[in-house]
Design an enzyme around this catalytic site. Structure first.
Site, mmCIF file in Angstrom:
data_model
loop_
_atom_site.group_PDB
_atom_site.id
_atom_site.type_symbol
_atom_site.label_atom_id
_atom_site.label_comp_id
_atom_site.label_asym_id
_atom_site.label_seq_id
_atom_site.Cartn_x
_atom_site.Cartn_y
_atom_site.Cartn_z
ATOM 1 N N GLY A 63 64.818 10.771 14.056
ATOM 2 C CA GLY A 63 64.640 11.750 12.592
ATOM 3 C C GLY A 63 63.933 12.843 13.117
ATOM 4 O O GLY A 63 62.995 13.102 14.036
ATOM 5 N N SER A 64 64.121 13.938 11.845
ATOM 6 C CA SER A 64 63.455 15.031 12.239
ATOM 7 C C SER A 64 62.116 14.846 11.685
ATOM 8 O O SER A 64 61.640 13.734 11.111
ATOM 9 C CB SER A 64 64.043 16.262 11.408
ATOM 10 O OG SER A 64 65.205 16.367 11.670
ATOM 11 N N GLY A 65 61.135 16.050 11.960
ATOM 12 C CA GLY A 65 59.861 15.850 11.408
ATOM 13 C C GLY A 65 58.745 15.455 12.660
ATOM 14 O O GLY A 65 57.509 15.419 12.549
ATOM 15 N N HIS A 66 59.192 15.295 13.764
ATOM 16 C CA HIS A 66 58.499 14.923 14.995
ATOM 17 C C HIS A 66 58.411 16.153 15.879
ATOM 18 O O HIS A 66 58.098 16.097 17.312
ATOM 19 C CB HIS A 66 58.758 13.908 15.737
ATOM 20 C CG HIS A 66 58.968 12.401 14.734
ATOM 21 N ND1 HIS A 66 57.706 11.926 14.500
ATOM 22 C CD2 HIS A 66 60.189 11.800 14.264
ATOM 23 C CE1 HIS A 66 58.226 10.881 13.255
ATOM 24 N NE2 HIS A 66 59.486 10.737 13.510
ATOM 25 N N HIS A 75 55.323 7.425 11.328
ATOM 26 C CA HIS A 75 55.834 7.776 9.962
ATOM 27 C C HIS A 75 54.877 7.420 8.799
ATOM 28 O O HIS A 75 55.455 7.205 7.747
ATOM 29 C CB HIS A 75 57.354 7.092 9.884
ATOM 30 C CG HIS A 75 58.136 7.090 10.991
ATOM 31 N ND1 HIS A 75 58.229 6.281 12.055
ATOM 32 C CD2 HIS A 75 59.086 8.366 11.036
ATOM 33 C CE1 HIS A 75 59.364 6.630 12.717
ATOM 34 N NE2 HIS A 75 59.580 7.956 12.435
ATOM 35 N N ASP A 85 67.447 3.360 14.716
ATOM 36 C CA ASP A 85 68.002 3.915 15.888
ATOM 37 C C ASP A 85 68.564 2.880 16.672
ATOM 38 O O ASP A 85 69.796 3.183 17.191
ATOM 39 C CB ASP A 85 66.879 4.572 16.716
ATOM 40 C CG ASP A 85 66.310 5.890 16.165
ATOM 41 O OD1 ASP A 85 67.017 6.553 15.394
ATOM 42 O OD2 ASP A 85 65.040 5.912 16.024
#
Length: 332
Positions: A55-58, A220, A111
């Site tokens: 996921g994005s945001g990392h 998260h 994932d």
């Protein structure tokens, strides 16, 4: 919430467009899928392909580690959401030169499901894919079920080890073995001081009371092991270090790599304050720090917090970490 956004629902697309413009000499978007970032040179003839994703945001994970000696293609999901199976498949196709593909990703339910589906689809296209999951997050499962742990910042060492072995000309099985060795010798723990905000939501997705800290928080915002009174930097560093050492249960002095990664809103200044105590404790117990990494390596949007990762090194892992590599996030 005040953020530099256009439409929050399209922030990932806007980020990717800017990213490939900024690093066009190294990466591009796949013609098959605009949620796959690939090396300009991929696939590299005669080399096992390396695929990552999440996921994005990392950021800089996962797209930031696409580059020479590391990852060949990365599947990019929505914020804190797994990429779909099709994106993982397209990344595998982009990375494959006929020598097989190693998919190296974090151990999360979405994932796992999507990678396994992509592996089956890749087999239908004649591509052999094997995978390794990072399991460094000590807080997510106890030692007796370590295989259930999540992958957090320590995944960097999995990508580096697998990517280096592939660049050295290793076979698919050799790449998988090197990546797995890095995973087996890596432990991480996080401490959160403040929440993060998903742009499309516009409000914090959890809360930490003023004067408190969450020990073992997830990337998260998953709940940690416990909520505690906020300690001094030295107290926090000591608690994190001792937790990792207890999990490793070393019987003798070891050579180690140490990484402190900010989670998005932690000043670099504070990371060095924490490292001072971490290094003092490790040296006091007879361990040698051979490699040090301080910075924002795997983040969590704008979370105020830190992850500590310690890797037990042998000669093979030292060689793999030192192998030349270059990507937008870091140079080795």
């Amino acid at each position: 919430m005040q953020r530099f956004v256009n439409n929050p629902d399209f922030i990932v697309d806007d980020m990717l467009k800017g990213y490939v413009k900024a690093h066009g000499d190294t990466v591009t978007l796949s013609d098959r899928n605009d949620r796959v970032v690939k090396r300009v040179q991929a696939p590299v003839e005669g080399k096992v392909g390396i695929v990552a994703g999440g996921g994005s945001g990392h950021e800089p994970a996962f797209l930031g580690y696409v580059g020479e000696g590391l990852v060949d293609a990365a599947a990019i999901g929505e914020v804190f959401a797994s990429p779909p199976a099709q994106s993982f498949l397209d990344a595998m196709v982009e990375a494959d030169s006929g020598k097989g593909v190693a998919c190296l990703f974090g151990n999360y339910a979405g994932d796992n499901m999507n990678v396994k589906m992509a592996v089956q689809l890749a087999e239908d296209e004649g591509i052999t894919v094997k995978y390794v999951t990072a399991t460094d997050d000590m807080a997510s499962s106890p030692p007796e079920t370590r295989e259930k742990r999540h992958g957090i910042a320590g995944g960097l060492f999995m990508w580096k080890a697998g990517g280096a072995r592939a660049a050295m000309g290793g076979s698919l099985d050799e790449v998988i073995a090197s990546a797995q060795k890095a995973v087996d010798n890596t432990r991480s723990i996080c401490v959160g001081l403040g929440s993060c905000t998903i742009p499309a939501v516009g409000s914090p997705n959890f809360s930490i009371e003023e004067g408190k800290m969450e020990f073992g928080i997830g990337h998260h915002g998953e709940p940690g092991i416990r909520v505690e009174q906020l300690g001094t930097a030295n107290e926090i560093a000591a608690e994190m270090t001792e937790a990792i050492l207890q999990d490793f249960d070393f019987s003798e002095s070891e050579n180690l790599a140490v990484m402190l990664s900010g989670l998005g809103a932690t000043p670099l200044m504070e990371l060095y304050v924490l490292y001072d105590k971490v290094a003092e404790i490790l040296a006091g117990q007879g361990h040698r720090i051979d490699r040090t990494y301080i910075g924002n390596y795997v983040t969590s949007l704008d979370m105020n917090g830190v992850s500590l990762t310690i890797v037990r090194l042998d000669e093979e892992l030292k060689e793999l970490l030192d192998y030349p590599g270059q990507c937008p996030a870091v140079k080795y």
